[in-house]
Design a protein around this motif. Structure first.
Motif, PDB file in Angstrom:
ATOM      1  N   THR A  91      -5.619   5.993 -21.058  1.00 12.63           N
ATOM      2  CA  THR A  91      -4.735   5.233 -19.840  1.00 12.63           C
ATOM      3  C   THR A  91      -3.213   5.546 -20.624  1.00 12.63           C
ATOM      4  O   THR A  91      -2.857   5.590 -21.610  1.00 12.63           O
ATOM      5  CB  THR A  91      -5.041   3.858 -20.164  1.00 12.63           C
ATOM      6  OG1 THR A  91      -4.767   3.231 -21.513  1.00 12.63           O
ATOM      7  CG2 THR A  91      -6.355   3.432 -19.733  1.00 12.63           C
ATOM      8  N   TRP A 149      -0.870   3.211 -18.938  1.00  7.13           N
ATOM      9  CA  TRP A 149      -0.241   2.255 -18.611  1.00  7.13           C
ATOM     10  C   TRP A 149       0.839   2.170 -17.525  1.00  7.13           C
ATOM     11  O   TRP A 149       0.341   2.184 -16.364  1.00  7.13           O
ATOM     12  CB  TRP A 149       0.471   1.773 -19.738  1.00  7.13           C
ATOM     13  CG  TRP A 149      -0.434   1.526 -21.118  1.00  7.13           C
ATOM     14  CD1 TRP A 149      -0.476   2.147 -22.318  1.00  7.13           C
ATOM     15  CD2 TRP A 149      -1.636   1.006 -20.948  1.00  7.13           C
ATOM     16  NE1 TRP A 149      -1.537   1.984 -22.858  1.00  7.13           N
ATOM     17  CE2 TRP A 149      -2.432   1.174 -22.101  1.00  7.13           C
ATOM     18  CE3 TRP A 149      -2.490  -0.024 -20.176  1.00  7.13           C
ATOM     19  CZ2 TRP A 149      -3.639   0.512 -22.505  1.00  7.13           C
ATOM     20  CZ3 TRP A 149      -3.698  -0.617 -20.435  1.00  7.13           C
ATOM     21  CH2 TRP A 149      -4.368  -0.139 -21.650  1.00  7.13           C
ATOM     22  N   GLU A 150       2.156   2.658 -17.601  1.00  3.84           N
ATOM     23  CA  GLU A 150       3.061   2.565 -16.559  1.00  3.84           C
ATOM     24  C   GLU A 150       2.971   3.724 -15.829  1.00  3.84           C
ATOM     25  O   GLU A 150       3.848   3.888 -14.996  1.00  3.84           O
ATOM     26  CB  GLU A 150       4.466   1.972 -16.970  1.00  3.84           C
ATOM     27  CG  GLU A 150       4.652   0.628 -17.507  1.00  3.84           C
ATOM     28  CD  GLU A 150       4.557   0.347 -18.920  1.00  3.84           C
ATOM     29  OE1 GLU A 150       3.910   1.682 -19.377  1.00  3.84           O
ATOM     30  OE2 GLU A 150       4.503  -0.710 -19.463  1.00  3.84           O
ATOM     31  N   THR A 195      -1.267  -3.843 -15.420  1.00  3.47           N
ATOM     32  CA  THR A 195      -0.164  -3.120 -15.763  1.00  3.47           C
ATOM     33  C   THR A 195       0.340  -2.238 -14.308  1.00  3.47           C
ATOM     34  O   THR A 195       1.568  -2.261 -13.997  1.00  3.47           O
ATOM     35  CB  THR A 195      -0.484  -1.926 -16.678  1.00  3.47           C
ATOM     36  OG1 THR A 195      -0.852  -2.714 -18.107  1.00  3.47           O
ATOM     37  CG2 THR A 195       0.683  -1.043 -17.083  1.00  3.47           C
ATOM     38  N   GLY A 239       1.777  -5.638 -15.746  1.00  2.00           N
ATOM     39  CA  GLY A 239       1.618  -6.229 -17.333  1.00  2.00           C
ATOM     40  C   GLY A 239       1.687  -7.446 -17.359  1.00  2.00           C
ATOM     41  O   GLY A 239       1.815  -8.259 -18.752  1.00  2.00           O
ATOM     42  N   THR A 281      -1.168  -9.199 -19.367  1.00  3.14           N
ATOM     43  CA  THR A 281      -1.864  -8.710 -20.203  1.00  3.14           C
ATOM     44  C   THR A 281      -2.166  -9.375 -21.350  1.00  3.14           C
ATOM     45  O   THR A 281      -3.245  -9.601 -22.175  1.00  3.14           O
ATOM     46  CB  THR A 281      -1.023  -7.377 -20.701  1.00  3.14           C
ATOM     47  OG1 THR A 281      -1.039  -6.449 -19.779  1.00  3.14           O
ATOM     48  CG2 THR A 281      -1.529  -6.888 -21.901  1.00  3.14           C
ATOM     49  N   MET A 332       1.346  -1.659 -24.703  1.00  5.22           N
ATOM     50  CA  MET A 332       1.424  -2.846 -24.223  1.00  5.22           C
ATOM     51  C   MET A 332       2.456  -3.649 -24.765  1.00  5.22           C
ATOM     52  O   MET A 332       2.739  -3.608 -25.891  1.00  5.22           O
ATOM     53  CB  MET A 332      -0.233  -3.524 -24.697  1.00  5.22           C
ATOM     54  CG  MET A 332      -1.268  -2.865 -23.938  1.00  5.22           C
ATOM     55  SD  MET A 332      -3.014  -3.932 -24.502  1.00  5.22           S
ATOM     56  CE  MET A 332      -4.004  -2.795 -23.751  1.00  5.22           C
ATOM     57  N   GLN A 372      -5.321  -2.004 -17.627  1.00  5.49           N
ATOM     58  CA  GLN A 372      -4.617  -0.974 -16.896  1.00  5.49           C
ATOM     59  C   GLN A 372      -4.251  -1.677 -15.422  1.00  5.49           C
ATOM     60  O   GLN A 372      -3.133  -1.299 -14.993  1.00  5.49           O
ATOM     61  CB  GLN A 372      -5.430   0.127 -16.876  1.00  5.49           C
ATOM     62  CG  GLN A 372      -4.633   1.552 -16.128  1.00  5.49           C
ATOM     63  CD  GLN A 372      -3.404   1.864 -16.489  1.00  5.49           C
ATOM     64  OE1 GLN A 372      -3.335   2.425 -17.479  1.00  5.49           O
ATOM     65  NE2 GLN A 372      -2.408   1.477 -15.923  1.00  5.49           N
TER      66      GLN A 372
END
Length: 582
Positions: A58, A60-61, A540, A545, A548, A580, A537
């Protein structure tokens, strides 16, 4: 073949990186939940089907990919470019299948992009989670791509072994990765048996004629039933006035497939009937009015109750849906992607069984089939209809349109969470007893009510070490999601119009969006840890997020924290928390 072998070399490297990050012998027996499942079919055939474990990355952003600066590049070009660069394989080593991934043998490689055209996540299959299984991988372990068994003979072998008949759906020729590290060439075809309702995809060795693996398109329900006492009608019947226009996804309403309009329980998304598909329920008054009250004092098979069952099942199927490009069930997709002519067939009070249900999910382009069996005392169940319909959604959206991607014991989780979600009308989150409209029992058709209380429901991630049956394991995941739902609603409140207006940010809307988004983000046959990562994910991607921390706490409250592994043993999971903001 050289390119094929080169891919395996890349897969082997990733497999070693993955399994060397904390797994230690002896292997927990429950580890097999993530890669295997026992299938029983036909004349006593028992196959321990294998589904490769994936590495799941992953970002994320999101990260850059080779073609991000090229506005004219299609999603197909972008996906191929990333896979080629990431695995260091030539262009002809991979091919594009659909907007949800690129298939390699019986392993589907998925990539996902966000609205900013950054890469969110990718997964590829290492074919085994056990070190050493690829120690002798070479060209000799990959079967010849030229069959020596004719298709007709392979079909005959499957029909004899499975005790069914080839249904004429176009067969394919595919490689199949086995647990021992070899790769076999297989003829793949669908075999059905109308008497037993078997609907299987058979993988027949194209060099020996042996049936090597099966995909079961029929997801059967298993109930822990006590003697029926009395019917509970909760909530009571109510009249919904013209629900279809408010949903916005049906250009011509529920009763039209884009070309033909009916005045009965049949339309673009599904058709509800008893016996033959022509036996639908017609409108009770002009203007598509379907007012057929249930009669609790008469037998389930009386006309009033049959009509009530057909109308309610039709409403459920139309109330839950997903997009055309994500391989939904529709006859007419209005040019927006996916295959056509696959609306759900809903057979109510089906005489093939008693007090049970099932849902068959063949690949995109073939109709999903819901069967609500003949009830002995109950009349209809909205929660069970919702549960069965969700099976079709989860099977189609995970991995992409094949229904091969929720087949391991651990991944074959049930859809109780959607029925749970559907019953909530206030921000309170009481214990949820699945199927109160089925049987009057404190635990109903599950071993425990779903609850935020560890006393009421003690199931934890570590509970997976004990059970081996897919429905028992599914209860653990459903209870985890009940706690996730409670956390989000406590934080953000509840929308009373979530079923028709998904635009808000209330907790129940956030939960359902993450539930659906995670299906598309998770890889084929995700174990609990990977499914949890897909939820993070999804948050996010959709909410930057914002949830989260709350999600991680909710998962951890049931043992699925950042240090969880293999249903028992803690190990660092830096990859899970990297990026994260917690």
């Amino acid at each position: 073949m050289v390119a094929f072998n080169k891919f395996f070399a890349g897969a082997l490297f990733l497999a070693i990186v993955y399994v060397s990050s904390g797994l230690a012998a002896p292997w927990p027996a429950s580890l097999k939940h993530a890669t295997n499942r026992l299938r029983i079919a036909g004349r006593g055939l028992q196959l321990n089907t294998f589904h490769p474990e994936s590495t799941y990355q992953t970002f994320w952003e999101g990260i850059e990919h080779p073609l991000r600066k090229r506005a004219e590049a299609s999603i197909e070009d972008r996906a191929l470019a990333f896979i080629q660069a990431h695995l260091d394989v030539p262009a002809d080593a991979v091919s594009f299948k659909c907007d949800y991934g690129i298939p390699v043998t019986n392993a589907l490689t998925n990539v996902a992009f966000n609205k900013d055209d950054k890469l969110l996540r990718a997964n590829q299959y290492a074919f085994s989670s056990f070190p050493g299984s690829f120690a002798h991988m070479s060209l000799a372990n990959v079967a010849s791509s030229t069959p020596t068994v004719f298709l007709e003979d392979a079909i005959a072998s499957a029909e004899q072994t499975i005790d069914g008949t080839f249904n004429e759906h176009p067969p394919t020729l595919e490689f199949l990765a086995l647990e021992v590290g070899s790769v076999r060439l297989t003829h793949v075809m669908q075999i059905q048996n109308a008497e037993t309702n078997a609907w299987l995809e058979a993988f027949v060795d194209a060099h020996t004629g042996d049936v090597l693996s099966l995909t079961d398109f029929v997801t059967k329900t298993s109930y822990l039933l006590l003697p029926t006492q009395k019917e509970i009608l909760t909530p009571e019947f109510q009249t919904l006035f013209d629900p279809q226009p408010t949903l916005g996804a049906f250009p011509d309403g529920w009763h039209s497939d884009g070309t033909t309009t009916t005045m009965a329980t049949g339309g673009n998304n599904g058709i509800s009937f008893k016996g033959a598909q022509t036996a639908t329920t017609a409108q009770s008054a002009a203007g598509l009015v379907f007012k057929y009250p249930q009669s609790a004092t008469t037998a389930p098979t009386t006309t009033a109750n049959i009509n009530a069952a057909r109308v309610n099942a039709f409403h459920i199927v139309n109330s839950y849906g997903f997009t055309k490009a994500a391989f939904n069930f529709q006859n007419n997709n209005f040019g927006k992607g996916g295959a056509r002519n696959d609306r759900i067939t809903i057979s109510v009070q089906n005489s093939a069984g008693i007090d049970n249900t099932d849902f068959s999910t063949p690949p995109d382009g073939q109709s999903g089939a819901m069967r609500m069996f003949l009830p002995s005392a109950m009349v209809l169940s909205r929660t069970i209809s919702s549960y069965e319909n969700t099976r079709g959604i989860t099977n189609r959206m995970t991995g992409g349109r094949t229904d091969r991607c929720l087949k391991t014991t651990e991944a074959g989780r049930k859809s109780d969470a959607m029925a749970d979600w559907n019953e909530k009308t206030t921000s309170a989150v009481p214990d949820y007893v699945l199927g109160q409209d089925v049987i009057n029992d404190p635990a109903s058709i599950r071993s425990h009510p779903y609850s935020t209380s560890a006393t009421v429901n003690p199931l934890l991630y570590s509970s997976l070490r004990t059970p081996t049956e897919v429905h028992d394991i599914g209860e653990v995941w459903a209870n985890i999601l009940h706690n996730v739902y409670a956390t989000l609603v406590t934080a953000h409140g509840l929308s009373t119009t979530a079923g028709t207006n998904p635009a808000g940010n209330e907790g129940n809307i956030v939960f359902l969006r993450l539930f659906i988004d995670a299906l598309a983000l998770q890889p084929c046959n995700p174990p609990f840890l990977t499914a949890r990562t897909a939820w993070i994910q999804a948050d996010t991607n959709r909410y930057a997020g914002a949830n989260t921390c709350a999600l991680l706490r909710a998962f951890a409250s049931r043992g699925l924290g950042t240090a969880a592994a293999n249903h028992c043993c803690a190990r660092p999971l830096a990859a899970v928390v990297q990026g994260m903001h917690v």
